[in-house]
Design a protein around this motif. Structure first.
Motif, PDB file in Angstrom:
ATOM      1  N   ALA A  39     -17.141  30.144   3.739  1.00 51.16           N
ATOM      2  CA  ALA A  39     -18.200  29.467   2.988  1.00 51.16           C
ATOM      3  C   ALA A  39     -17.721  28.945   1.637  1.00 51.16           C
ATOM      4  O   ALA A  39     -18.197  27.916   1.153  1.00 51.16           O
ATOM      5  CB  ALA A  39     -19.375  30.410   2.801  1.00 51.16           C
ATOM      6  N   LYS A  40     -16.765  29.635   1.008  1.00 46.76           N
ATOM      7  CA  LYS A  40     -16.318  29.235  -0.325  1.00 46.76           C
ATOM      8  C   LYS A  40     -14.952  28.543  -0.320  1.00 46.76           C
ATOM      9  O   LYS A  40     -14.411  28.253  -1.387  1.00 46.76           O
ATOM     10  CB  LYS A  40     -16.266  30.466  -1.238  1.00 46.76           C
ATOM     11  CG  LYS A  40     -17.628  31.104  -1.481  1.00 46.76           C
ATOM     12  CD  LYS A  40     -17.527  32.264  -2.454  1.00 46.76           C
ATOM     13  CE  LYS A  40     -18.898  32.882  -2.725  1.00 46.76           C
ATOM     14  NZ  LYS A  40     -18.806  34.017  -3.692  1.00 46.76           N
ATOM     15  N   ASP A  41     -14.405  28.266   0.857  1.00 45.88           N
ATOM     16  CA  ASP A  41     -13.092  27.626   0.941  1.00 45.88           C
ATOM     17  C   ASP A  41     -13.223  26.117   0.750  1.00 45.88           C
ATOM     18  O   ASP A  41     -14.105  25.485   1.329  1.00 45.88           O
ATOM     19  CB  ASP A  41     -12.441  27.925   2.293  1.00 45.88           C
ATOM     20  CG  ASP A  41     -12.094  29.391   2.461  1.00 45.88           C
ATOM     21  OD1 ASP A  41     -11.867  30.054   1.426  1.00 45.88           O
ATOM     22  OD2 ASP A  41     -12.056  29.873   3.604  1.00 45.88           O
ATOM     23  N   ASP A  42     -12.352  25.549  -0.069  1.00 50.49           N
ATOM     24  CA  ASP A  42     -12.430  24.133  -0.436  1.00 50.49           C
ATOM     25  C   ASP A  42     -11.453  23.316   0.411  1.00 50.49           C
ATOM     26  O   ASP A  42     -10.243  23.438   0.244  1.00 50.49           O
ATOM     27  CB  ASP A  42     -12.103  23.965  -1.917  1.00 50.49           C
ATOM     28  CG  ASP A  42     -12.295  22.543  -2.413  1.00 50.49           C
ATOM     29  OD1 ASP A  42     -12.524  21.639  -1.586  1.00 50.49           O
ATOM     30  OD2 ASP A  42     -12.198  22.321  -3.636  1.00 50.49           O
ATOM     31  N   SER A  95      -6.023  25.062  -2.917  1.00 47.66           N
ATOM     32  CA  SER A  95      -6.975  26.142  -2.682  1.00 47.66           C
ATOM     33  C   SER A  95      -6.402  27.190  -1.742  1.00 47.66           C
ATOM     34  O   SER A  95      -5.733  26.869  -0.756  1.00 47.66           O
ATOM     35  CB  SER A  95      -8.281  25.586  -2.114  1.00 47.66           C
ATOM     36  OG  SER A  95      -8.071  24.980  -0.850  1.00 47.66           O
ATOM     37  N   TRP A 109      -7.357  29.816   0.872  1.00 43.74           N
ATOM     38  CA  TRP A 109      -8.504  30.122   1.726  1.00 43.74           C
ATOM     39  C   TRP A 109      -8.554  31.590   2.103  1.00 43.74           C
ATOM     40  O   TRP A 109      -7.534  32.196   2.427  1.00 43.74           O
ATOM     41  CB  TRP A 109      -8.426  29.302   3.009  1.00 43.74           C
ATOM     42  CG  TRP A 109      -8.837  27.866   2.868  1.00 43.74           C
ATOM     43  CD1 TRP A 109      -8.939  27.143   1.717  1.00 43.74           C
ATOM     44  CD2 TRP A 109      -9.188  26.980   3.936  1.00 43.74           C
ATOM     45  NE1 TRP A 109      -9.327  25.866   1.988  1.00 43.74           N
ATOM     46  CE2 TRP A 109      -9.492  25.734   3.349  1.00 43.74           C
ATOM     47  CE3 TRP A 109      -9.272  27.118   5.315  1.00 43.74           C
ATOM     48  CZ2 TRP A 109      -9.872  24.622   4.111  1.00 43.74           C
ATOM     49  CZ3 TRP A 109      -9.649  26.025   6.067  1.00 43.74           C
ATOM     50  CH2 TRP A 109      -9.948  24.791   5.474  1.00 43.74           C
ATOM     51  N   ARG A 110      -9.747  32.132   2.118  1.00 43.51           N
ATOM     52  CA  ARG A 110      -9.960  33.454   2.710  1.00 43.51           C
ATOM     53  C   ARG A 110     -10.194  33.294   4.210  1.00 43.51           C
ATOM     54  O   ARG A 110      -9.790  34.133   5.006  1.00 43.51           O
ATOM     55  CB  ARG A 110     -11.149  34.140   2.053  1.00 43.51           C
ATOM     56  CG  ARG A 110     -10.950  34.404   0.560  1.00 43.51           C
ATOM     57  CD  ARG A 110     -12.076  35.229  -0.011  1.00 43.51           C
ATOM     58  NE  ARG A 110     -12.114  36.572   0.558  1.00 43.51           N
ATOM     59  CZ  ARG A 110     -12.981  37.502   0.209  1.00 43.51           C
ATOM     60  NH1 ARG A 110     -13.891  37.235  -0.712  1.00 43.51           N
ATOM     61  NH2 ARG A 110     -12.953  38.691   0.761  1.00 43.51           N
ATOM     62  N   SER A 160     -12.869  32.221   7.575  1.00 45.71           N
ATOM     63  CA  SER A 160     -13.871  32.993   8.304  1.00 45.71           C
ATOM     64  C   SER A 160     -13.286  33.610   9.570  1.00 45.71           C
ATOM     65  O   SER A 160     -13.747  34.643  10.028  1.00 45.71           O
ATOM     66  CB  SER A 160     -15.059  32.106   8.665  1.00 45.71           C
ATOM     67  OG  SER A 160     -14.666  31.050   9.520  1.00 45.71           O
TER      68      SER A 160
END
Length: 299
Positions: free
Chosen positions: A223-226, A232, A234-235, A237
């Motif tokens: 949801a918060k990855d750009d 950026s 990324w975590r 999903s």
């Protein structure tokens, strides 16, 4: 933003690039093979190469410098570029590099970082106003991203850009790729490969005894990855294997005969869309300048 002509001029000056060769990644080896998408890829994208059929691919492994005679034993970024040759005559490309974190957000900063990289004082001044670049470079140094690989076939390659996969129903999913080797120490060919061209020599010996295999690993954005920022982190999903490469044959370098082979990360097909990443959007214009100059007659 820098005009593409100026960007190529400045990169060529730093790299001591030679006429008739790429400004970056001038030294490389072409190979051919196939790709098969996994069942997990098809629901997310209607792109032809992600439907599970066997797709021919052209692969180029490369040394990141602008010299066609670069020494394989020197620290430097390496690349793996893949072009999928689709049944309808179109193609789409993925370009990866051994550096997991891209250190800048704009073409201007990329050119400037390349220029100051070998001047410690100039580099420190550059980083003083770009702390996120300093963090990315520190991370890449910690994981030894520039260390010469034992083999092109044993390195992991990181395409820096995100793409929007679109399903048959029109649903969009932002993704990033990794090219992950399947090689183990048991796959290594016999012999000692130590010269300045050792990576090509090792690859030829390796392919003589069997295919080189890679997984196409996909990270789905959280949801918060750009997707629009090449820096950026990324975590994600979730992650899954979207398909498998089997590379079998070293191909003749058509560029030695004057042909121009281009791998372009903006070359996409129906079912895949580009992000607004400024580095990604700039690349075609820069490539056009480089291609025009590579095509000129030269001694």
């Amino acid at each position: 933003m820098l005009p593409p002509e100026e960007a190529i001029d400045r990169l060529a000056a730093v790299m001591k690039a030679e006429p008739g060769h790429r400004t970056l990644h001038a030294k490389g080896v072409f190979c051919s093979g196939t790709f098969n998408a996994s069942p997990d890829a098809r629901p997310l994208s209607r792109a032809l190469h992600l439907q599970g059929d066997t797709i021919p691919v052209l692969v180029r492994w490369s040394h990141g410098s602008g010299r066609h005679d670069a020494n394989d034993n020197r620290p430097y970024v390496r690349g793996m570029s893949v072009s999928f040759v689709l049944p309808d005559g179109t193609s789409t490309d993925i370009l990866g590099q051994t550096v997991p974190r891209f250190p800048v957000r704009t073409p201007d900063d990329f050119v400037r970082l390349t220029e100051v990289a070998r001047d410690r004082r100039a580099l420190l001044r550059f980083l003083a106003t770009r702390p996120s670049t300093a963090i990315a470079l520190a991370y890449n140094a910690r994981v030894k991203a520039l260390k010469p690989p034992r083999s092109y076939a044993e390195a992991t390659y990181y395409p820096i850009h995100a793409y929007l996969w679109e399903s048959l129903a029109g649903h969009g999913t932002w993704v990033r790729y990794r090219l992950v080797p399947k090689a183990t120490p048991h796959d290594r060919p016999e012999g000692r490969f130590s010269g300045r061209d050792r990576l090509r020599e090792e690859l030829a010996a390796r392919l003589a005894q069997g295919p080189v295999r890679y997984d196409l690993v996909v990270t789905v954005a959280g949801a918060k990855d750009d997707p629009h920022d090449p820096m950026s982190v990324w975590r994600g999903s979730r992650e899954f294997v979207a398909g498998w490469f089997e590379i079998t044959t070293i191909e003749e370098d058509r560029e030695k005969q004057g042909d121009i082979v281009v791998f372009d990360p903006t070359r996409i097909v129906d079912g895949i869309e580009l992000s607004d990443d400024p580095i990604l959007r700039y690349r075609p214009a820069a490539y056009s300048v480089s291609i025009e100059r590579r095509s000129r007659p030269h001694p």
